[in-house]
Scaffold this active site. Structure first.
Site, mmCIF file in Angstrom:
data_model
loop_
_atom_site.group_PDB
_atom_site.id
_atom_site.type_symbol
_atom_site.label_atom_id
_atom_site.label_comp_id
_atom_site.label_asym_id
_atom_site.label_seq_id
_atom_site.Cartn_x
_atom_site.Cartn_y
_atom_site.Cartn_z
ATOM 1 N N ASP A 11 0.849 -1.189 0.000
ATOM 2 C CA ASP A 11 0.000 0.000 0.000
ATOM 3 C C ASP A 11 0.883 1.237 0.000
ATOM 4 O OD1 ASP A 11 0.878 -0.650 2.554
ATOM 5 O OD2 ASP A 11 -1.122 -0.919 3.376
ATOM 6 N N GLU A 16 -6.194 3.105 3.309
ATOM 7 C CA GLU A 16 -6.736 3.622 4.555
ATOM 8 C C GLU A 16 -8.194 4.064 4.476
ATOM 9 O OE1 GLU A 16 -5.332 3.577 7.395
ATOM 10 O OE2 GLU A 16 -3.191 3.320 7.016
#
Length: 376
Positions: free
Chosen positions: A69, A128
């Protein structure tokens, strides 16, 4: 050879939140293009702010994926580091700068020679906030590069440097955002019989919903229902017509998550009916499914790391935190694991500053595992 510490520090200075990782993507692409120059078995695609790097195998039987990520958090950094965030109100407090650096280091090693099997390196945006993995999958970003097996890691502050932890079942819980709004009738505090108090109904709901976990959830499986926001009323002598609740549901399996979601909705509707008022229930799970490791692949990975010098393998219990890699693992068999960074601060803390020696350890461990998988 890639300077891991400098790369991490460069990335640490430019954190960006989900789907706004423009500088991050540009930096990554620059590094990737330099690493892949002259490698005719490599192809690169982008999807919004994400990047896919595909290494065509020489005799491919499968595609092995590694996911990292790339997004930061809306947090004001308080580390005082000379390479602290240059973006006001943004920070790599979840340490995705480490994740990206390790992925780049592993890519560099994978490029030393053409692998037998295909390798895919995914630099995924928006972990997120927007479940970027789900967005990419649903938009067809993988195309014919979709892996047969997917792997990934997350750093963990309470594990020591050199420790790797995972299990053969669930590593992260699935999470579901809950918003509930009770709609009654406002009025003067002196005349409650002429109003319909939404605050009382919502308060009753908060107490009643506690029975969902205690009476509907198998204690061995576990689940969490937490409401962190309760908003109602504007002054002391007015009965409010609305009350708003904002919370989260967390469960270790998707079946349990769906059961708890159903029960929370049923309790809210039952309370509203009892108080003769309306209620709106919004449940938003999106791509934050439980991270369920494939048992056979997890055992293979655990056995591999257990035999590696300098690595201490830990068979760890699930965490109730969420991670959108769960969506991709619901589509592709794979494994996620924790990598220790030995920090006194929790993830998302404004003073998070991991030990940088983890970078070389992570690259060595992950690249050796990917080399094994690519050669099978």
């Amino acid at each position: 050879m890639l300077d891991l510490i400098q790369t991490r520090r460069d990335l640490h200075q430019i954190p960006e939140i989900g789907l706004e990782e423009f500088k991050t993507q540009a930096y990554l692409l620059d590094v990737i293009e330099k690493l892949t120059t002259g490698k005719d078995f490599v192809q690169i695609r982008t999807w919004r702010t994400g990047i896919l790097v595909y290494l065509q195998g020489s005799q491919p039987e499968r595609t092995i994926g590694w996911r990292t990520d790339i997004d930061g958090l809306p947090i004001v950094e308080q580390t005082g580091l000379p390479f602290a965030s240059q973006h006001q109100g943004r920070m790599h407090a979840c340490v995705h700068d480490f994740h990206m650096t390790i992925a780049l280091g592993c890519l560099e090693r994978a490029l030393e020679e053409q692998p037998k099997n295909n390798l895919l390196f995914l630099f995924q945006p928006a972990e997120e906030n927007e479940a970027g993995g789900m967005l990419m999958y649903e938009d067809g970003a993988f195309g014919d590069w979709l892996p047969d097996q997917f792997y990934g890691l997350h750093v963990r502050p309470d594990l020591k440097v050199g420790q790797i932890a995972t299990n053969t079942h669930t590593l992260f819980a699935g999470t579901c955002e809950v918003k509930i709004r009770f709609k009654g009738k406002g009025g003067h505090a002196a005349f409650p019989h002429e109003a319909n108090d939404a605050l009382v109904a919502a308060s009753y709901f908060v107490t009643q919903v506690q029975s969902v976990v205690s009476r509907n959830v198998n204690p061995i499986e576990g689940a969490v229902v937490t409401f962190g926001v309760f908003q109602a009323g504007t002054t002391n002598n007015v009965i409010t017509d609305t009350a708003f609740l904002h919370g989260t549901i967390r469960a270790l399996t998707q079946d349990m998550s769906l059961l708890v979601q159903k029960r929370v909705k049923t309790v809210a509707e039952g309370v509203a009916a009892a108080f003769d008022m309306e209620v709106e229930v919004e449940l938003k799970q999106g791509g934050y499914l439980p991270v369920e490791n494939n048992p056979a692949l997890a055992r293979e990975l655990m056995d591999f790391f257990d035999e590696k010098d300098g690595i201490e393998l830990i068979d760890i219990e699930p965490a109730m935190t969420g991670e959108d890699f769960g969506y991709l693992l619901s589509k592709v068999d794979g494994v996620m694991f924790w990598l220790g960074i030995d920090s006194p601060y929790a993830l998302h803390h404004p003073q998070m500053s991991p030990k940088e020696e983890v970078l070389a350890i992570g690259v060595a461990a992950v690249s050796s595992f990917l080399k094994k998988k690519a050669a099978e």
